[in-house]
Design a protein around this motif. Structure first.
Motif, PDB file in Angstrom:
ATOM      1  N   LEU A   1       0.950  -1.068  -0.043  1.00 56.24           N
ATOM      2  CA  LEU A   1       0.035  -0.044  -0.063  1.00 56.24           C
ATOM      3  C   LEU A   1       1.022   1.194   0.003  1.00 56.24           C
ATOM      4  O   LEU A   1       1.991   1.563   0.875  1.00 56.24           O
ATOM      5  CB  LEU A   1      -1.089   0.031   1.169  1.00 56.24           C
ATOM      6  CG  LEU A   1      -1.868  -1.105   1.365  1.00 56.24           C
ATOM      7  CD1 LEU A   1      -2.490  -1.120   2.708  1.00 56.24           C
ATOM      8  CD2 LEU A   1      -2.742  -1.245   0.092  1.00 56.24           C
ATOM      9  N   ALA A   2       0.567   2.105  -0.911  1.00 55.90           N
ATOM     10  CA  ALA A   2       1.415   3.094  -1.122  1.00 55.90           C
ATOM     11  C   ALA A   2       1.237   4.247   0.229  1.00 55.90           C
ATOM     12  O   ALA A   2       0.277   4.234   0.470  1.00 55.90           O
ATOM     13  CB  ALA A   2       1.084   4.140  -2.455  1.00 55.90           C
ATOM     14  N   PRO A   3       2.586   4.828   0.554  1.00 56.63           N
ATOM     15  CA  PRO A   3       2.396   5.802   1.630  1.00 56.63           C
ATOM     16  C   PRO A   3       1.358   6.857   1.465  1.00 56.63           C
ATOM     17  O   PRO A   3       1.276   7.407   0.307  1.00 56.63           O
ATOM     18  CB  PRO A   3       3.667   6.532   1.769  1.00 56.63           C
ATOM     19  CG  PRO A   3       4.683   5.222   0.985  1.00 56.63           C
ATOM     20  CD  PRO A   3       3.836   4.676  -0.072  1.00 56.63           C
ATOM     21  N   GLY A   4       0.661   7.288   2.409  1.00 56.81           N
ATOM     22  CA  GLY A   4      -0.377   8.155   2.064  1.00 56.81           C
ATOM     23  C   GLY A   4      -1.819   7.478   1.778  1.00 56.81           C
ATOM     24  O   GLY A   4      -2.745   8.151   2.040  1.00 56.81           O
ATOM     25  N   THR A   5      -1.767   6.371   1.437  1.00 60.51           N
ATOM     26  CA  THR A   5      -3.233   5.572   1.156  1.00 60.51           C
ATOM     27  C   THR A   5      -3.959   5.753   2.486  1.00 60.51           C
ATOM     28  O   THR A   5      -3.512   5.362   3.479  1.00 60.51           O
ATOM     29  CB  THR A   5      -2.827   4.245   0.820  1.00 60.51           C
ATOM     30  OG1 THR A   5      -2.225   4.242  -0.479  1.00 60.51           O
ATOM     31  CG2 THR A   5      -4.142   3.217   0.586  1.00 60.51           C
ATOM     32  N   LYS A   6      -5.342   5.891   2.261  1.00 58.69           N
ATOM     33  CA  LYS A   6      -6.241   5.826   3.381  1.00 58.69           C
ATOM     34  C   LYS A   6      -7.095   4.793   3.283  1.00 58.69           C
ATOM     35  O   LYS A   6      -7.759   4.627   2.346  1.00 58.69           O
ATOM     36  CB  LYS A   6      -7.105   7.209   3.385  1.00 58.69           C
ATOM     37  CG  LYS A   6      -7.783   7.495   4.472  1.00 58.69           C
ATOM     38  CD  LYS A   6      -8.323   8.867   4.556  1.00 58.69           C
ATOM     39  CE  LYS A   6      -8.962   9.324   5.866  1.00 58.69           C
ATOM     40  NZ  LYS A   6     -10.133  10.183   5.797  1.00 58.69           N
ATOM     41  N   CYS A   7      -7.083   4.343   4.329  1.00 53.97           N
ATOM     42  CA  CYS A   7      -8.019   3.038   4.592  1.00 53.97           C
ATOM     43  C   CYS A   7      -8.956   3.189   5.857  1.00 53.97           C
ATOM     44  O   CYS A   7      -8.186   2.993   7.013  1.00 53.97           O
ATOM     45  CB  CYS A   7      -7.067   1.688   4.640  1.00 53.97           C
ATOM     46  SG  CYS A   7      -7.925   0.243   4.238  1.00 53.97           S
ATOM     47  N   GLY A   8     -10.074   3.448   5.896  1.00 51.30           N
ATOM     48  CA  GLY A   8     -10.783   3.747   6.768  1.00 51.30           C
ATOM     49  C   GLY A   8     -10.316   5.480   7.372  1.00 51.30           C
ATOM     50  O   GLY A   8      -9.933   6.096   6.394  1.00 51.30           O
ATOM     51  N   SER A   9      -9.931   5.482   8.459  1.00 52.73           N
ATOM     52  CA  SER A   9      -9.430   6.819   9.228  1.00 52.73           C
ATOM     53  C   SER A   9      -7.791   6.538   9.183  1.00 52.73           C
ATOM     54  O   SER A   9      -7.136   7.464   9.300  1.00 52.73           O
ATOM     55  CB  SER A   9      -9.842   7.067  10.426  1.00 52.73           C
ATOM     56  OG  SER A   9      -9.612   6.129  11.307  1.00 52.73           O
ATOM     57  N   TYR A  10      -7.343   5.183   8.847  1.00 55.25           N
ATOM     58  CA  TYR A  10      -5.887   5.044   8.906  1.00 55.25           C
ATOM     59  C   TYR A  10      -5.313   5.485   7.700  1.00 55.25           C
ATOM     60  O   TYR A  10      -5.570   5.130   6.503  1.00 55.25           O
ATOM     61  CB  TYR A  10      -5.644   3.754   9.153  1.00 55.25           C
ATOM     62  CG  TYR A  10      -4.099   2.970   9.048  1.00 55.25           C
ATOM     63  CD1 TYR A  10      -3.718   3.343  10.223  1.00 55.25           C
ATOM     64  CD2 TYR A  10      -3.587   2.711   8.171  1.00 55.25           C
ATOM     65  CE1 TYR A  10      -2.465   2.934  10.615  1.00 55.25           C
ATOM     66  CE2 TYR A  10      -2.305   2.151   8.230  1.00 55.25           C
ATOM     67  CZ  TYR A  10      -1.675   2.311   9.675  1.00 55.25           C
ATOM     68  OH  TYR A  10      -0.461   1.824   9.763  1.00 55.25           O
TER      69      TYR A  10
END
Length: 120
Positions: A106-115
């Motif tokens: 997962l690329a840095p900065g990718t948002k998954c939910g609030s994470y």
């Protein structure tokens, strides 16, 4: 007859709870079936052991079966289904580890939910 220790009962409960939360949140997102609904079910079935907060802080190498599912997942679609309730049960740093271990970084900065995936 199988013997269920307290820790095994908790693990089974936690997995069922995660599955229920994910299915419930999926219905909250849209009345229509989302394209990744089946992926979520497969992820819960094959990978929940490796990402639950209740399994402790250590990172555990995921199984071949888990990686097989991870490699087929539409990450943005699944990430859109992650709610605060799911994040209370799932360790998102473990999710990033499992994804990377399985070859789906997962690329840095990718948002998954609030994470948000941190910089490397």
């Amino acid at each position: 007859m199988a013997v269920f220790t307290p820790s095994l009962r908790f693990s089974v409960f936690a997995i069922l709870m995660v599955a229920g939360i994910m299915i419930f949140s999926n219905h909250q997102v849209s009345a229509k079936k989302t394209p990744c609904q089946d992926s979520v079910r497969s992820l819960v079935s094959k990978c929940s052991t490796y990402v639950l907060k209740s399994s402790g802080p250590e990172l555990i190498k995921p199984s071949t079966e888990c990686c097989g599912v991870v490699k087929t997942v539409d990450v943005p679609c699944v990430c859109n289904l992650v709610t605060k309730e799911i994040e209370e049960v799932i360790d998102m740093a473990k999710v990033v580890y499992v994804a990377g271990y399985c070859g789906t970084k997962l690329a840095p900065g990718t948002k998954c939910g609030s994470y948000r995936v941190p910089d490397a």
